[in-house]
Design a protein around this motif. Structure first.
Motif, PDB file in Angstrom:
ATOM      1  N   ALA A 123       0.947  -1.492  -0.134  1.00 48.25           N
ATOM      2  CA  ALA A 123      -0.049  -0.053   0.048  1.00 48.25           C
ATOM      3  C   ALA A 123       0.909   1.239  -0.097  1.00 48.25           C
ATOM      4  O   ALA A 123       0.635   2.428  -0.775  1.00 48.25           O
ATOM      5  CB  ALA A 123      -0.762  -0.038   1.255  1.00 48.25           C
ATOM      6  N   GLN A 126       2.548   1.791  -3.557  1.00 48.29           N
ATOM      7  CA  GLN A 126       1.508   1.329  -4.615  1.00 48.29           C
ATOM      8  C   GLN A 126       1.969   1.700  -5.989  1.00 48.29           C
ATOM      9  O   GLN A 126       2.750   2.387  -6.342  1.00 48.29           O
ATOM     10  CB  GLN A 126       0.498   2.286  -4.473  1.00 48.29           C
ATOM     11  CG  GLN A 126      -1.060   1.740  -5.212  1.00 48.29           C
ATOM     12  CD  GLN A 126      -2.039   2.522  -4.910  1.00 48.29           C
ATOM     13  OE1 GLN A 126      -1.955   3.821  -4.564  1.00 48.29           O
ATOM     14  NE2 GLN A 126      -3.199   2.093  -5.431  1.00 48.29           N
ATOM     15  N   THR A 135       1.275  -8.819  -5.632  1.00 46.87           N
ATOM     16  CA  THR A 135      -0.156  -8.787  -6.249  1.00 46.87           C
ATOM     17  C   THR A 135      -0.138 -10.014  -7.063  1.00 46.87           C
ATOM     18  O   THR A 135      -1.154 -10.845  -6.861  1.00 46.87           O
ATOM     19  CB  THR A 135      -0.350  -7.782  -7.241  1.00 46.87           C
ATOM     20  OG1 THR A 135      -0.290  -6.255  -6.422  1.00 46.87           O
ATOM     21  CG2 THR A 135      -2.091  -7.624  -7.620  1.00 46.87           C
ATOM     22  N   ARG A 205      -4.099  -8.870   0.355  1.00 44.40           N
ATOM     23  CA  ARG A 205      -5.193  -7.996  -0.443  1.00 44.40           C
ATOM     24  C   ARG A 205      -5.913  -7.131   0.639  1.00 44.40           C
ATOM     25  O   ARG A 205      -6.057  -5.946   0.472  1.00 44.40           O
ATOM     26  CB  ARG A 205      -6.213  -9.038  -1.183  1.00 44.40           C
ATOM     27  CG  ARG A 205      -5.625 -10.119  -2.085  1.00 44.40           C
ATOM     28  CD  ARG A 205      -4.643  -9.224  -3.268  1.00 44.40           C
ATOM     29  NE  ARG A 205      -5.353  -8.328  -3.867  1.00 44.40           N
ATOM     30  CZ  ARG A 205      -4.664  -7.224  -4.610  1.00 44.40           C
ATOM     31  NH1 ARG A 205      -3.284  -7.500  -4.598  1.00 44.40           N
ATOM     32  NH2 ARG A 205      -5.279  -6.464  -5.281  1.00 44.40           N
ATOM     33  N   TYR A 206      -6.378  -7.830   1.633  1.00 41.11           N
ATOM     34  CA  TYR A 206      -7.270  -7.131   2.423  1.00 41.11           C
ATOM     35  C   TYR A 206      -6.582  -5.959   3.238  1.00 41.11           C
ATOM     36  O   TYR A 206      -6.940  -4.858   3.222  1.00 41.11           O
ATOM     37  CB  TYR A 206      -7.733  -7.924   3.807  1.00 41.11           C
ATOM     38  CG  TYR A 206      -8.760  -8.972   3.764  1.00 41.11           C
ATOM     39  CD1 TYR A 206      -9.848  -8.726   2.637  1.00 41.11           C
ATOM     40  CD2 TYR A 206      -8.482 -10.373   4.183  1.00 41.11           C
ATOM     41  CE1 TYR A 206     -10.757  -9.714   2.525  1.00 41.11           C
ATOM     42  CE2 TYR A 206      -9.468 -10.970   3.789  1.00 41.11           C
ATOM     43  CZ  TYR A 206     -10.329 -10.755   3.072  1.00 41.11           C
ATOM     44  OH  TYR A 206     -11.509 -11.954   2.694  1.00 41.11           O
ATOM     45  N   ARG A 208      -3.775  -4.451   2.145  1.00 39.83           N
ATOM     46  CA  ARG A 208      -3.330  -3.390   1.126  1.00 39.83           C
ATOM     47  C   ARG A 208      -4.732  -2.303   0.905  1.00 39.83           C
ATOM     48  O   ARG A 208      -4.360  -1.211   0.825  1.00 39.83           O
ATOM     49  CB  ARG A 208      -2.830  -4.080   0.025  1.00 39.83           C
ATOM     50  CG  ARG A 208      -2.583  -3.349  -1.143  1.00 39.83           C
ATOM     51  CD  ARG A 208      -2.196  -4.050  -2.335  1.00 39.83           C
ATOM     52  NE  ARG A 208      -1.605  -3.137  -3.486  1.00 39.83           N
ATOM     53  CZ  ARG A 208      -2.546  -2.601  -4.436  1.00 39.83           C
ATOM     54  NH1 ARG A 208      -3.832  -3.037  -4.261  1.00 39.83           N
ATOM     55  NH2 ARG A 208      -1.979  -1.920  -5.425  1.00 39.83           N
ATOM     56  N   SER A 209      -5.508  -3.103   0.618  1.00 37.01           N
ATOM     57  CA  SER A 209      -6.756  -2.292   0.114  1.00 37.01           C
ATOM     58  C   SER A 209      -7.514  -1.287   1.363  1.00 37.01           C
ATOM     59  O   SER A 209      -7.600   0.131   1.265  1.00 37.01           O
ATOM     60  CB  SER A 209      -8.040  -2.903  -0.468  1.00 37.01           C
ATOM     61  OG  SER A 209      -8.488  -3.790   0.515  1.00 37.01           O
ATOM     62  N   SER A 210      -7.394  -1.991   2.545  1.00 41.39           N
ATOM     63  CA  SER A 210      -7.829  -0.995   3.832  1.00 41.39           C
ATOM     64  C   SER A 210      -6.704   0.048   3.912  1.00 41.39           C
ATOM     65  O   SER A 210      -7.257   1.319   4.404  1.00 41.39           O
ATOM     66  CB  SER A 210      -7.598  -2.185   4.632  1.00 41.39           C
ATOM     67  OG  SER A 210      -7.937  -1.458   6.045  1.00 41.39           O
ATOM     68  N   GLU A 213      -6.914   2.837   1.360  1.00 33.29           N
ATOM     69  CA  GLU A 213      -8.251   3.667   1.823  1.00 33.29           C
ATOM     70  C   GLU A 213      -7.602   4.769   2.787  1.00 33.29           C
ATOM     71  O   GLU A 213      -8.084   5.976   2.669  1.00 33.29           O
ATOM     72  CB  GLU A 213      -9.356   2.766   2.256  1.00 33.29           C
ATOM     73  CG  GLU A 213     -10.732   3.384   2.248  1.00 33.29           C
ATOM     74  CD  GLU A 213     -11.616   2.238   2.399  1.00 33.29           C
ATOM     75  OE1 GLU A 213     -12.643   2.603   3.320  1.00 33.29           O
ATOM     76  OE2 GLU A 213     -11.848   1.229   1.876  1.00 33.29           O
TER      77      GLU A 213
END
Lengths: 321, 591
Positions: A123, A126, A135, A205-206, A208-210, A213
């Motif tokens: 994250a 990126q 990824t 994945r979790y 990273r996206s969290s 955000e």
């Protein structure tokens, strides 16, 4: 809070009861009851014997009677006898539970720690080559079925390059104490690798996206504008908030890891609950299958409850009641 | 797993009723306290002491009580711990001495007297006596004890009786009113002798208590036997560890006490795939490969330091059977026309010529099978008759036979019987058995070439069995049977009154003359204690079955045992057994 807990506990109990009815019905209607199997295996068995055995096992009672009998026994803490092993189911599960917890627990911890670390790194960097690399890796981990990955790992690391054992949990004749602990660890490597890679992939994945955000939020920008050091921003402001939804996911993903263990244990002949379930279903060992399935259901329901509570505890915005 | 190969022509000697002079020509080998031990003269090598032999098996044992053990996972263990009065030579299938050094049979063939070897001790040091033998027999006949031998040892509702003569001699008596029991020695060989001093209390409490005794959670010290090994420990789902029994009663050709191995380990694995991987990874010493794996394993022999052997055929076989049962006529079953085709031996012979056994062997078993023409497997050297009529694959010959029987192929390419009915039927097998499904497709293709309309419809095993034994509503089925060494174990299949006499079960009186003859042959064989004479009777039966073709056998799959090069005394016997446990040894030169 207490009222909420009570409510949720009652709800969970109802769900469990419903699940037990469903599981019981499904298992009863699995083709080929034990007596039928016995009769097929041994042509000498007479029809009268079959009838006698059916009566003995209570197989001719209506479904509802059989269920109630079973429920009453379970309510008294009697999980019944395993037909395959001629042992109380409780003893069997006692033997196996620790093994499964060791395998699943190790894999879960590794997956969570390594997965989260990779997620945070991805994250913060990126679209860097490393982010792309991770990824790809995590999609591979998610896409590869556990059983296939297990067989491939055994083939590579036990047969072609004999570094690790091809399944099992212990080597015969190893001295107790440190050699035995070391031996256990050595047997853990491959199955844990299988279980951990798939878990790790989803954590990556979790997180990273969290994290992505959160670092776009105003308060993070404010922190930056205040001139706080980047390390402090990430640790104090971003990470704490980013991990909030992850805590729920930790609780919610426990049943998934346990389910994954069923196949992994089978491939690696790891003597845990998963292997027990697999063999019980194949061998029509009704009481064992029912007990293990119910255990899985219990863990699932319990984990959900835990997730709700944990969320309430860590997130001050959420109040029940 | 523990045989001796001395008794040549035991049966002939038995007939005159004399005591068999065992090993009389050889220098006398003895053990301290055992003047006449078993001698493993069949073993090709003299072994070394020590070492561990590791194999894997698919399931956990269910019990360690040899009297109630039925499943192979349990008997694989109890077989190493317990022995019977007589044994089966793994190379020839002949009956040879076990705990009994000799036996005699009375003139009328109904009284058998066994003499125990002198000085045999249980693994706890107690002496073995005929009281233990009598106790084992008593356990089998005790109400409520789970044992299938009780049916075999009860003759027309009259049980076997026995009498202890002295510490070393015991008599078994079969009922006077019934003819002598032909395979009596094999029946006695199926009774493992258990120690009275350990189990008497349990048996006194009744059958149910006895069934539970020596369950899988027993303290291994309680398991006292006379076999080559004793149980050290059992970890459910993981492994069984067995240790050398220092009191074992057999020696090698030099008089050294067997077994050679110190330890024998059975790993429990969940499936065949694990079993194979464990072997390839060098963690086990033995793997019983499937036919299709033979070539691949052969290529890895050197790298994996093992040898995969070109083993003989198993006793099992798959076959095609056509429904000849008038009770099968009706919806879902036969049409009257079908019944008349299937009952016509000319039609069956024609079909038999249309079965391409070589293609089946190549495609289904990767070349690892032998075409079969008889109900007895090629691998059963004791009883197979290799001179029966054969039906080589030849569609022209099949067509010709059909034409002679009045079937005509029309301009539309369809075969019709004399009444003008198109020859069509449904061929079935149990779904999920890929071998049988492949065979079904091969058969269908060839039958279609003859102008028949054949639908191939696999179906779940339980419903297929209920059709075969219950409703009789079926047309043609591909199925298999496992075989014992004695054809009499298949009485329920081959006798016209048998309930597994698939094409027409439970006949009150044999419908055909040839079926009546087969019934007579089996009854005669059942009373024949002379194995050579039984062989003649069974040879005639195989001749009849091949001529009449009620069942059309395809092939007998071969065995391909793979053994690590570190293991010695490998010599292949019946069904690909690679040797006996007690003569197996660990060579330290390799690896």
């Amino acid at each position: 809070m207490q009222r909420f807990l009570l409510q949720r506990a009652i709800q969970s109990a109802v769900v469990l009861l419903g699940l037990s009815v469903l599981l019981f019905t499904l298992l009863v209607y699995t083709p080929g009851d034990p007596v039928e199997l016995l009769a097929q295996a041994n042509p000498e068995v007479q029809p009268e014997d079959v009838q006698r055995l059916r009566q003995y096992y209570g197989l001719d009672d209506p479904l509802i009677i059989r269920y109630l009998k079973w429920l009453r026994a379970v309510a008294h803490g009697d999980l019944g006898y395993s037909r395959t092993y001629s042992l109380p189911v409780r003893t069997l599960i006692g033997q196996r539970l620790g093994n499964t917890l060791l395998l699943v627990g190790t894999a879960f911890l590794i997956a969570l720690v390594v997965g989260s670390a990779i997620g945070i790194y991805s994250a913060l960097h990126q679209y860097s080559p490393a982010d792309y690399g991770f990824t790809v890796f995590s999609f591979l981990g998610l896409a590869m079925p556990n059983f296939w990955q297990g067989i491939v790992l055994i083939l590579i690391f036990a047969v072609w390059i004999p570094l690790f054992p091809a399944g099992g949990m212990t080597t015969p004749g190893v001295a107790p104490g440190w050699p035995m602990a070391w031996d256990r660890l050595w047997h853990l490597v491959l199955p844990v690798a299988v279980l951990a890679t798939s878990g790790m992939a989803s954590w990556t994945r979790y997180v990273r996206s969290s994290m992505l955000e959160v670092i776009r939020q105003d308060y993070v920008r404010t922190a930056r504008a205040k001139g706080l050091p980047e390390r402090r921003i990430v640790r104090r402001h971003a990470l704490r908030n980013a991990l909030l939804p992850v805590i729920t996911l930790v609780a919610l993903s426990i049943p998934g890891v346990l389910n994954g263990a069923v196949l992994t244990e089978t491939v690696f002949s790891w003597p845990g609950m998963g292997l027990l379930l697999f063999q019980a279903v194949l061998g029509h060992d009704f009481n064992v299958a029912m007990a293990v399935l119910l255990f899985l259901a219990l863990v699932t329901v319990g984990a959900n409850l835990l997730a709700d509570v944990a969320y309430a505890v860590v997130d001050p915005r959420i109040r029940y009641g | 797993m523990r045989r001796m190969a001395i008794a040549v022509g035991v049966a002939a000697i038995l007939l005159v009723g004399g005591i068999v002079p065992l090993g009389a020509q050889q220098p006398k080998l003895t053990l301290p306290g055992i003047p006449n031990p078993g001698v493993a003269s069949y073993a090709p090598e003299i072994g070394k002491y020590g070492g561990t032999y590791v194999i894997s098996q698919i399931s956990d044992p269910r019990t360690f009580n040899p009297i109630v053990a039925q499943d192979t996972a349990s008997t694989a263990v109890t077989g190493a711990l317990f022995e019977a009065l007589v044994d089966q030579d793994y190379l020839t299938g002949e009956i040879v001495p076990g705990l009994a050094e000799s036996w005699t049979v009375s003139q009328d063939g109904r009284t058998w007297t066994f003499t125990l070897r002198e000085g045999i001790k249980w693994s706890d040091g107690q002496p073995l006596t005929t009281e233990d033998v009598a106790f084992s027999a008593q356990a089998i006949f005790t109400d409520g004890v789970d044992n299938s031998a009780v049916d075999l040892l009860t003759f027309q509702d009259q049980p076997l009786r026995w009498r202890v003569l002295d510490k070393r001699r015991i008599q078994f008596i079969t009922p006077r009113a019934i003819c002598p029991v032909g395979i009596f020695l094999r029946l006695i060989g199926a009774i493992d002798v258990v120690p009275k001093h350990k189990l008497a209390d349990a048996l006194a409490k009744g059958g149910a208590e006895f069934n539970r005794t020596w369950g899988i959670n027993v303290n291994p010290k309680e398991l006292v036997g006379t076999g080559p090994f004793i149980l050290q420990s059992y970890v459910p789902g993981q492994r069984l560890t067995l240790l050398r029994n220092p009191n074992y009663w057999s020696v090698d050709k030099r008089g050294q006490r067997l077994p050679y191995l110190t330890r024998y380990i059975l790993l429990i694995v969940p499936n065949l795939e694990q079993s194979r991987l464990k072997f390839l990874a060098g963690e086990t010493d033995f793997y019983s490969a499937r036919p299709r794996e033979f070539a691949e394993l052969k290529a890895q022999e050197r790298q994996g330091s093992f040898a995969v052997y070109d083993g003989p055929e198993t006793f099992g076989s798959e076959f095609l059977v056509l429904n000849q049962n008038p009770a099968g006529v009706g919806s879902g079953g036969l049409t009257p026309a079908q019944l008349s085709w299937f009952q016509d031996v000319r039609f069956r012979r024609a079909l038999n010529h249309a079965i391409d056994r070589n293609t089946i062997v190549q495609q289904v078993y990767a070349g690892r099978a032998t075409p079969s023409w008889s109900p007895i497997s090629v691998g059963n050297k004791l009883y197979v008759n290799t001179n029966v009529p054969q039906y080589p694959y030849n569609l022209d010959r099949a067509q010709q036979l059909l034409a002679e029987a009045g079937y005509r192929k029309g301009a539309d390419g369809l075969l019709r019987d004399a009444q003008g009915n198109v020859v069509e039927f449904t061929l079935q097998t149990n779904a999920g058995n890929t071998d049988r499904e492949a065979i079904g497709n091969i058969l269908r293709q060839d039958f279609v070439k003859l102008g028949m309309r054949v639908t191939f419809a696999p179906e779940a095993f339980p419903s297929l069995v209920s059709k075969l034994t219950g409703s009789y509503r079926w047309q043609a089925i591909i199925i298999g049977l496992t075989g014992g060494i004695e054809p009499s174990s298949g009485r329920n299949v081959y006798l016209s009154s048998g309930d597994l006499h698939m094409w027409r079960p439970n006949q009150e009186k044999p419908v055909n003359e040839w079926e009546a003859e087969v019934d007579r042959l089996f009854e005669q064989a059942a009373c024949e204690t002379d194995q050579a004479k039984r062989k003649t009777l069974y040879a005639r039966w195989q001749q009849i079955y091949s001529e009449q073709a009620p069942m059309m056998w395809f092939s007998n799959p071969k065995t391909q045992p793979a053994v690590r090069n570190t293991i010695g005394n490998i010599k292949l016997g019946l069904q690909g057994v690679t040797g006996t446990l007690e003569t197996r040894y660990y060579k330290t030169v390799y690896k």
